[in-house]
Design an enzyme around this catalytic site. Structure first.
Site, PDB file in Angstrom:
ATOM      1  N   ARG A   8      24.034  29.539  24.474  1.00  0.00           N
ATOM      2  CA  ARG A   8      24.226  30.272  25.715  1.00  0.00           C
ATOM      3  C   ARG A   8      22.822  30.635  26.173  1.00  0.00           C
ATOM      4  NH1 ARG A   8      28.040  35.566  25.907  1.00  0.00           N
ATOM      5  NH2 ARG A   8      26.050  36.457  25.311  1.00  0.00           N
ATOM      6  N   LYS A  45      27.048  46.763  29.876  1.00  0.00           N
ATOM      7  CA  LYS A  45      27.200  45.778  30.956  1.00  0.00           C
ATOM      8  C   LYS A  45      28.631  45.832  31.508  1.00  0.00           C
ATOM      9  CE  LYS A  45      28.401  42.244  27.572  1.00  0.00           C
ATOM     10  NZ  LYS A  45      27.890  41.198  26.686  1.00  0.00           N
ATOM     11  N   TYR A  58      59.978  37.785  40.389  1.00  0.00           N
ATOM     12  CA  TYR A  58      59.650  36.478  40.964  1.00  0.00           C
ATOM     13  C   TYR A  58      60.048  35.347  40.022  1.00  0.00           C
ATOM     14  CZ  TYR A  58      56.777  38.716  44.521  1.00  0.00           C
ATOM     15  OH  TYR A  58      56.343  39.466  45.571  1.00  0.00           O
ATOM     16  N   MET A  80      52.249  42.047  41.962  1.00  0.00           N
ATOM     17  CA  MET A  80      50.939  42.572  42.347  1.00  0.00           C
ATOM     18  C   MET A  80      50.790  44.058  42.018  1.00  0.00           C
ATOM     19  SD  MET A  80      48.984  42.176  46.001  1.00  0.00           S
ATOM     20  CE  MET A  80      49.255  40.413  46.066  1.00  0.00           C
TER      21      MET A  80
END
Ligand SMILES: *Cc1c(COP(=O)(O)O)cnc(C)c1O
Length: 357
Positions: free
Chosen positions: A138, A43, A252, A298
């Site tokens: 679940r 998956k 940053y 980024m």
């Protein structure tokens, strides 16, 4: 401050997947799970490593059972692997998908009374897996909601462990006992193979393995175990090297400042848009493990390479055989699942075929 730059640009960060190591892990898990059959959980794009190349190599290595979450993933697998592979769709099927699911020979996992009723009324001749929730809360049918009579072709009974990564958790034995009780309640008229264990479950012991094990993370090298080899390497390069005076900050929000004596920083080509977002992460430059400092940007990460001989263009390993995914998990507190699936589509993928790299 001073900087130097201008290394060879152009190549995006590289994700290298070792198919021979993948096959070795498959063989090791078959061994550990035996005599149970081993299904490969592929998956989420095979945990970020590429659904089709991974599944195809596993099929060549002898795997004949694949598990995905979605019908579309199952269809793509069927087209690539041909008619013989057994493929389970773990989310089950919506009403509109039932015909396609059965026509392509895909096996849905039925997770609730509605899915069971629908499949029983229109596709009773086609096999399906019955998922029983034994305490994870679940997906799965509560044991109390099990139908008295199974009116479809029961291919297997399945449940999933919530705490298999914690062998000392009492929840494991509780879930095991509930699964035995639920299977007993279905009775001998509905005998079918049973599947409980994921990778962690395989390692819990023979009681947990039953007939079919469903392994994902172990195949991809995401656990620390003597039989499991690293499968993934991530490589990028140094774009620039800077010298900082004591107290000068990086990145940053100025979250990191050079200590007394200053620092040397390598700016490398990878960032959170590549799925590589963890403050407190590490990388390897020139064979030395160095810390990430400052905020991840980024497309850029800054490393503290003080005292090392580093040039723009130098290779940087974000993961390799010496800095493995489970080791990164330990260092950063992020799970191996999260690290692997977080690897963005921007990493170029390269598949190592022959002998190990
Ligand atoms: C993801 C998943 C697995 C595989 O688990 P690993 O811990 O990666 O081996 C098995 N079964 C189910 C139901 C899953 O959702």
């Amino acid at each position: 401050m001073a900087s130097s730059g201008g290394g060879g640009l152009g190549a995006q960060p590289l994700l290298r997947v070792s198919l021979p190591m993948l096959a070795e892990n498959y063989a090791a898990l078959c061994d550990l799970a035996g005599p149970a059959r081993l299904g490969a959980v592929v998956k989420s794009d095979a945990y970020g490593l590429g659904l089709l190349p991974v599944a195809e190599h596993l099929a060549r290595s002898g795997c004949d059972l694949f598990l995905v979450a979605w019908l579309d993933e199952g269809i793509a697998l069927r087209e690539r692997l041909g008619p013989d592979a057994e493929i389970w769709i773990m989310h089950g099927v919506e009403p509109g998908g039932q015909d396609e699911c059965s026509a392509r020979g895909l096996i849905p996992v039925l997770n609730d009374p509605d899915q069971i009723a629908r499949w029983s009324s229109s596709h009773a001749d086609h096999p399906a897996v019955l998922n029983i929730d034994t305490g994870m809360n679940r997906l799965g049918v509560d044991p109390g909601q099990l139908p008295g009579v199974i009116a479809f072709r029961l291919h297997a009974l399945m449940s999933h462990l919530a705490s298999s990564g914690r062998p000392d958790s009492a929840q494991n034995a509780e879930q095991l006992a509930r699964l035995h009780r639920a299977a007993g309640r279905l009775g001998s008229a509905h005998r079918a193979p049973i599947s409980l264990a994921n990778t962690g479950g395989v390692l819990l012991g023979a009681d947990y393995r039953f007939d079919i094990c469903r392994c994902g993370i172990g195949l991809y090298g995401g656990i620390l175990h003597e039989r499991i080899a690293p499968v993934v390497e991530l490589h990028t390069q140094v774009l620039q090297v800077r010298r900082l005076r004591a107290g000068e900050s990086v990145g940053y929000n100025a979250r990191w400042c050079a200590p007394a004596g200053g620092a040397q920083i390598a700016v490398i080509a990878a960032g959170y848009a590549d799925g590589w977002l963890f403050d407190g992460g590490w990388a390897r430059v020139g064979g030395v493990r160095v810390p990430m400092v400052g905020e991840v940007s980024m497309d850029l990460i800054t490393l503290d390479v003080t005292g090392l001989e580093v040039q723009p263009g130098d290779p940087v390993a974000l993961a390799d055989a010496q800095l493995t995914v489970p080791e990164l998990s330990r260092l950063t507190g992020r799970s191996s699942y999260d690290i692997l699936t977080g690897i963005g589509a921007r990493f170029r993928r390269e598949y190592v075929l022959g002998a190990e790299p």
